[in-house]
Design a protein around this motif. Structure first.
Motif, PDB file in Angstrom:
ATOM      1  N   ALA A   1       0.814  -1.212   0.000  1.00  0.00           N
ATOM      2  CA  ALA A   1       0.000   0.000   0.000  1.00  0.00           C
ATOM      3  C   ALA A   1       0.850   1.266   0.000  1.00  0.00           C
ATOM      4  O   ALA A   1       0.375   2.332  -0.401  1.00  0.00           O
ATOM      5  CB  ALA A   1      -0.934  -0.002   1.212  1.00  0.00           C
ATOM      6  N   ALA A   2       2.103   1.164   0.439  1.00  0.00           N
ATOM      7  CA  ALA A   2       2.982   2.337   0.470  1.00  0.00           C
ATOM      8  C   ALA A   2       3.513   2.699  -0.905  1.00  0.00           C
ATOM      9  O   ALA A   2       3.959   3.834  -1.129  1.00  0.00           O
ATOM     10  CB  ALA A   2       4.145   2.078   1.424  1.00  0.00           C
ATOM     11  N   ALA A   3       3.491   1.767  -1.846  1.00  0.00           N
ATOM     12  CA  ALA A   3       3.949   2.050  -3.212  1.00  0.00           C
ATOM     13  C   ALA A   3       2.903   2.879  -3.945  1.00  0.00           C
ATOM     14  O   ALA A   3       1.761   3.029  -3.508  1.00  0.00           O
ATOM     15  CB  ALA A   3       4.220   0.749  -3.957  1.00  0.00           C
ATOM     16  N   ASP A   4       3.291   3.425  -5.082  1.00  0.00           N
ATOM     17  CA  ASP A   4       2.355   4.189  -5.919  1.00  0.00           C
ATOM     18  C   ASP A   4       1.769   3.329  -7.032  1.00  0.00           C
ATOM     19  O   ASP A   4       0.624   3.525  -7.440  1.00  0.00           O
ATOM     20  CB  ASP A   4       3.074   5.398  -6.526  1.00  0.00           C
ATOM     21  N   VAL A   5       2.555   2.386  -7.529  1.00  0.00           N
ATOM     22  CA  VAL A   5       2.133   1.499  -8.616  1.00  0.00           C
ATOM     23  C   VAL A   5       2.642   0.107  -8.285  1.00  0.00           C
ATOM     24  O   VAL A   5       3.792  -0.067  -7.847  1.00  0.00           O
ATOM     25  CB  VAL A   5       2.698   1.961  -9.978  1.00  0.00           C
ATOM     26  N   LEU A   6       1.802  -0.906  -8.494  1.00  0.00           N
ATOM     27  CA  LEU A   6       2.188  -2.296  -8.266  1.00  0.00           C
ATOM     28  C   LEU A   6       2.319  -2.998  -9.613  1.00  0.00           C
ATOM     29  O   LEU A   6       1.368  -3.022 -10.392  1.00  0.00           O
ATOM     30  CB  LEU A   6       1.149  -2.994  -7.386  1.00  0.00           C
ATOM     31  N   ALA A   7       3.491  -3.539  -9.878  1.00  0.00           N
ATOM     32  CA  ALA A   7       3.793  -4.089 -11.204  1.00  0.00           C
ATOM     33  C   ALA A   7       3.713  -5.605 -11.213  1.00  0.00           C
ATOM     34  O   ALA A   7       4.153  -6.280 -10.278  1.00  0.00           O
ATOM     35  CB  ALA A   7       5.191  -3.657 -11.644  1.00  0.00           C
TER      36      ALA A   7
ATOM     37  N   PRO B   1      -2.975   1.209  -7.841  1.00  0.00           N
ATOM     38  CA  PRO B   1      -3.160   0.817  -9.243  1.00  0.00           C
ATOM     39  C   PRO B   1      -2.156  -0.248  -9.670  1.00  0.00           C
ATOM     40  O   PRO B   1      -0.991  -0.216  -9.270  1.00  0.00           O
ATOM     41  CB  PRO B   1      -2.940   2.125 -10.012  1.00  0.00           C
ATOM     42  N   VAL B   2      -2.644  -1.176 -10.486  1.00  0.00           N
ATOM     43  CA  VAL B   2      -1.819  -2.278 -10.980  1.00  0.00           C
ATOM     44  C   VAL B   2      -1.366  -1.962 -12.397  1.00  0.00           C
ATOM     45  O   VAL B   2      -2.174  -1.565 -13.244  1.00  0.00           O
ATOM     46  CB  VAL B   2      -2.609  -3.603 -10.954  1.00  0.00           C
TER      47      VAL B   2
ATOM     48  N   GLU C   1       3.423   4.784 -19.086  1.00  0.00           N
ATOM     49  CA  GLU C   1       2.224   4.551 -18.286  1.00  0.00           C
ATOM     50  C   GLU C   1       2.452   4.942 -16.830  1.00  0.00           C
ATOM     51  O   GLU C   1       1.554   5.479 -16.175  1.00  0.00           O
ATOM     52  CB  GLU C   1       1.814   3.082 -18.382  1.00  0.00           C
ATOM     53  N   VAL C   2       3.652   4.697 -16.308  1.00  0.00           N
ATOM     54  CA  VAL C   2       3.969   5.121 -14.939  1.00  0.00           C
ATOM     55  C   VAL C   2       3.869   6.634 -14.815  1.00  0.00           C
ATOM     56  O   VAL C   2       3.286   7.163 -13.851  1.00  0.00           O
ATOM     57  CB  VAL C   2       5.382   4.634 -14.537  1.00  0.00           C
ATOM     58  N   ARG C   3       4.427   7.358 -15.784  1.00  0.00           N
ATOM     59  CA  ARG C   3       4.370   8.823 -15.737  1.00  0.00           C
ATOM     60  C   ARG C   3       2.939   9.320 -15.861  1.00  0.00           C
ATOM     61  O   ARG C   3       2.547  10.299 -15.215  1.00  0.00           O
ATOM     62  CB  ARG C   3       5.241   9.402 -16.852  1.00  0.00           C
ATOM     63  N   ARG C   4       2.142   8.657 -16.710  1.00  0.00           N
ATOM     64  CA  ARG C   4       0.745   9.072 -16.863  1.00  0.00           C
ATOM     65  C   ARG C   4      -0.015   8.921 -15.549  1.00  0.00           C
ATOM     66  O   ARG C   4      -0.789   9.789 -15.153  1.00  0.00           O
ATOM     67  CB  ARG C   4       0.071   8.254 -17.964  1.00  0.00           C
ATOM     68  N   LEU C   5       0.222   7.808 -14.861  1.00  0.00           N
ATOM     69  CA  LEU C   5      -0.433   7.600 -13.579  1.00  0.00           C
ATOM     70  C   LEU C   5       0.031   8.626 -12.547  1.00  0.00           C
ATOM     71  O   LEU C   5      -0.763   9.129 -11.744  1.00  0.00           O
ATOM     72  CB  LEU C   5      -0.147   6.180 -13.072  1.00  0.00           C
ATOM     73  N   ALA C   6       1.324   8.942 -12.565  1.00  0.00           N
ATOM     74  CA  ALA C   6       1.852   9.923 -11.614  1.00  0.00           C
ATOM     75  C   ALA C   6       1.270  11.308 -11.869  1.00  0.00           C
ATOM     76  O   ALA C   6       1.047  12.083 -10.925  1.00  0.00           O
ATOM     77  CB  ALA C   6       3.375   9.970 -11.714  1.00  0.00           C
ATOM     78  N   ASP C   7       0.998  11.633 -13.142  1.00  0.00           N
ATOM     79  CA  ASP C   7       0.453  12.947 -13.502  1.00  0.00           C
ATOM     80  C   ASP C   7      -1.058  13.030 -13.337  1.00  0.00           C
ATOM     81  O   ASP C   7      -1.645  14.099 -13.513  1.00  0.00           O
ATOM     82  CB  ASP C   7       0.822  13.287 -14.953  1.00  0.00           C
TER      83      ASP C   7
ATOM     84  N   GLY D   1      -6.003   7.078  -8.368  1.00  0.00           N
ATOM     85  CA  GLY D   1      -6.775   6.776  -7.168  1.00  0.00           C
ATOM     86  C   GLY D   1      -8.014   5.961  -7.477  1.00  0.00           C
ATOM     87  O   GLY D   1      -8.370   5.046  -6.722  1.00  0.00           O
ATOM     88  N   ALA D   2      -8.668   6.275  -8.598  1.00  0.00           N
ATOM     89  CA  ALA D   2      -9.868   5.521  -8.979  1.00  0.00           C
ATOM     90  C   ALA D   2      -9.514   4.066  -9.286  1.00  0.00           C
ATOM     91  O   ALA D   2     -10.256   3.140  -8.920  1.00  0.00           O
ATOM     92  CB  ALA D   2     -10.535   6.173 -10.191  1.00  0.00           C
ATOM     93  N   LEU D   3      -8.381   3.842  -9.945  1.00  0.00           N
ATOM     94  CA  LEU D   3      -7.939   2.470 -10.214  1.00  0.00           C
ATOM     95  C   LEU D   3      -7.657   1.739  -8.899  1.00  0.00           C
ATOM     96  O   LEU D   3      -8.046   0.586  -8.714  1.00  0.00           O
ATOM     97  CB  LEU D   3      -6.684   2.477 -11.079  1.00  0.00           C
ATOM     98  N   GLY D   4      -6.955   2.430  -7.983  1.00  0.00           N
ATOM     99  CA  GLY D   4      -6.647   1.815  -6.710  1.00  0.00           C
ATOM    100  C   GLY D   4      -7.889   1.450  -5.914  1.00  0.00           C
ATOM    101  O   GLY D   4      -7.959   0.383  -5.298  1.00  0.00           O
ATOM    102  N   GLU D   5      -8.894   2.311  -5.941  1.00  0.00           N
ATOM    103  CA  GLU D   5     -10.131   2.048  -5.193  1.00  0.00           C
ATOM    104  C   GLU D   5     -10.913   0.870  -5.774  1.00  0.00           C
ATOM    105  O   GLU D   5     -11.667   0.199  -5.061  1.00  0.00           O
ATOM    106  CB  GLU D   5     -11.003   3.299  -5.194  1.00  0.00           C
TER     107      GLU D   5
END
Length: 401
Positions: free
Chosen positions: A287-293, A318-319, A353-359, A365-369
């Motif tokens: 949960a502490a990460a921003d993106v799970l690969a 988000p995955v 895709e990582v940069r798009r999610l970061a921006d 957040g919607a993906l994560g939820e």
């Protein structure tokens, strides 16, 4: 149950086998497991079992019969065959000493476990039910290991032997059904029994966990957790880290490719390798990460769904799936609405895709939820265990023990 992998293993198939067996025991059943020595995902025998030849344990009401086998630190077709062969030989010459059971369930892979379970069920004249978590024949053909094609042929024969003798066959994803049919199983004997989220929801303070791990508050962190093997194709994350120093990439876990990956990433300051997290901290780290690969080699069209995926969904992040679009992992990510897909082994596509999610914090957040919602609706432990119970009861003709 026959399952080479079992507790204290905390990754892969082991947690599912353990939770099924402990569920049976807590329901009042006399439950026995024929298992190997704990070794996964490090592919190194747990120090507590060094030198152990055979052992009988009582773990949370389950009687566990362990048998020694080889553990290859590096994967080749010959070493994998020896691994399976020693499991089969030791299990055959020293089966569990126990009274006749009501049914035998096998977790596949391993191949040897499926064959052993089929033989034991035949000897006891009771229903035999394998649950297909993966198929080694297809995996061997796509593994890239030396001798993979011959290994795939031998594995497919063993799988066919084990599956054709089953009363019913459980598959964890619908993409396995056609493969199982091709191995000689009639479609009316196949049942869908998806895996569940075998972990608890994260409870720790996210900022505190990031601080403990040395992750800066504003830094984007991409985390991969689990086995580091050939199939995963984790070179793409190492190369992505090399190309963008602003993004931190973290590989947490173990496996036979870890040393190779560490050497490949030598001198890349934004690439970290972590040991597997303790059970009580695992979900907080995710949960502490921003993106799970989740990644796979481009040559792998994998029908299986990695066990890490259910944990990723539960973590609420988000995955990012760098996998073949036709495989089981891609299908499950699309079904969940909790992640995005990129073509495998393409670091530029992954970084984009990582940069798009970061921006786009709102979109990320919607993906994560969506992940925890998918778990609550489809992947609860209670629902998963109920499906296993129903599978066993159907195989037994509805007889309750």
């Amino acid at each position: 149950m026959v399952s080479t992998n079992y507790a204290p293993e905390h990754a892969g198939i082991g947690p599912y086998a353990t939770q099924i067996a402990e569920h049976w025991a807590s329901s009042g059943h006399d439950t026995h497991v024929l298992a190997g020595m704990p070794h996964y995902p490090a592919w190194s025998v747990d120090p507590a079992y060094t030198g152990v030849w055979r052992r009988v344990e009582d773990r949370n009401g389950v009687t566990v019969h362990r048998r020694r086998h080889t553990v290859p630190p590096r994967q080749t077709a010959a070493r994998r065959a020896l691994f399976e062969g020693t499991i089969l030989l030791h299990g055959a010459v020293a089966p569990p000493r126990m009274s006749r059971p009501d049914a035998v369930l096998a977790q596949m892979p391993s191949l040897a476990g499926g064959v052993l379970a089929a033989r034991l069920a035949h000897r006891w004249k009771v229903p035999y039910v394998p649950v297909v978590q993966d198929l080694m024949g297809a995996a061997a053909a796509q593994s890239g290991i030396r001798g993979g094609d011959r290994a795939a042929s031998l594995a497919a024969r063993a799988e066919s032997f084990a599956l054709r003798r089953a009363t019913l066959v459980g598959v964890i994803h619908e993409t396995f059904a056609a493969k199982v049919e091709a191995l000689g199983v009639a479609p009316e004997r196949i049942r869908l029994v998806p895996n569940w989220s075998h972990v608890e929801s994260p409870t720790g303070d996210r900022a505190a966990t990031r601080a403990r791990l040395g992750w800066a508050p504003g830094q984007t962190v991409v985390l991969h957790s689990g086995n580091m093997g050939l199939k995963q194709g984790l070179d793409v994350l190492v190369e992505s880290a090399r190309r963008d120093p602003a993004v931190r990439f973290v590989l947490m876990g173990d496996g036979n490719q870890r040393a190779h990956l560490e050497e490949l990433g030598r001198g890349v300051p934004n690439l970290d390798f972590l040991p597997p997290a303790e059970d009580g901290q695992f979900m907080d780290v995710l949960a502490a990460a921003d993106v799970l690969a989740v990644t796979q080699r481009a040559s792998v069209l994998d029908m299986s769904v990695p066990s890490k995926l259910t944990s990723y969904f539960a973590a609420g992040r988000p995955v990012l799936a760098s996998v073949a679009a036709e495989g089981g992992t891609a299908q499950e990510v699309r079904r969940s609405g909790a992640g995005v897909l990129v073509v495998p082994e393409d670091p530029e596509a992954l970084l984009k895709e990582v940069r798009r999610l970061a921006d786009d914090p709102a979109g990320a957040g919607a993906l994560g939820e969506a992940g925890p919602r998918h778990v609550a609706a489809h992947l609860t432990r209670e629902a998963g265990l109920a499906r296993i119970d129903a599978l066993i009861e159907e195989a037994m003709g509805g007889l309750r023990t």
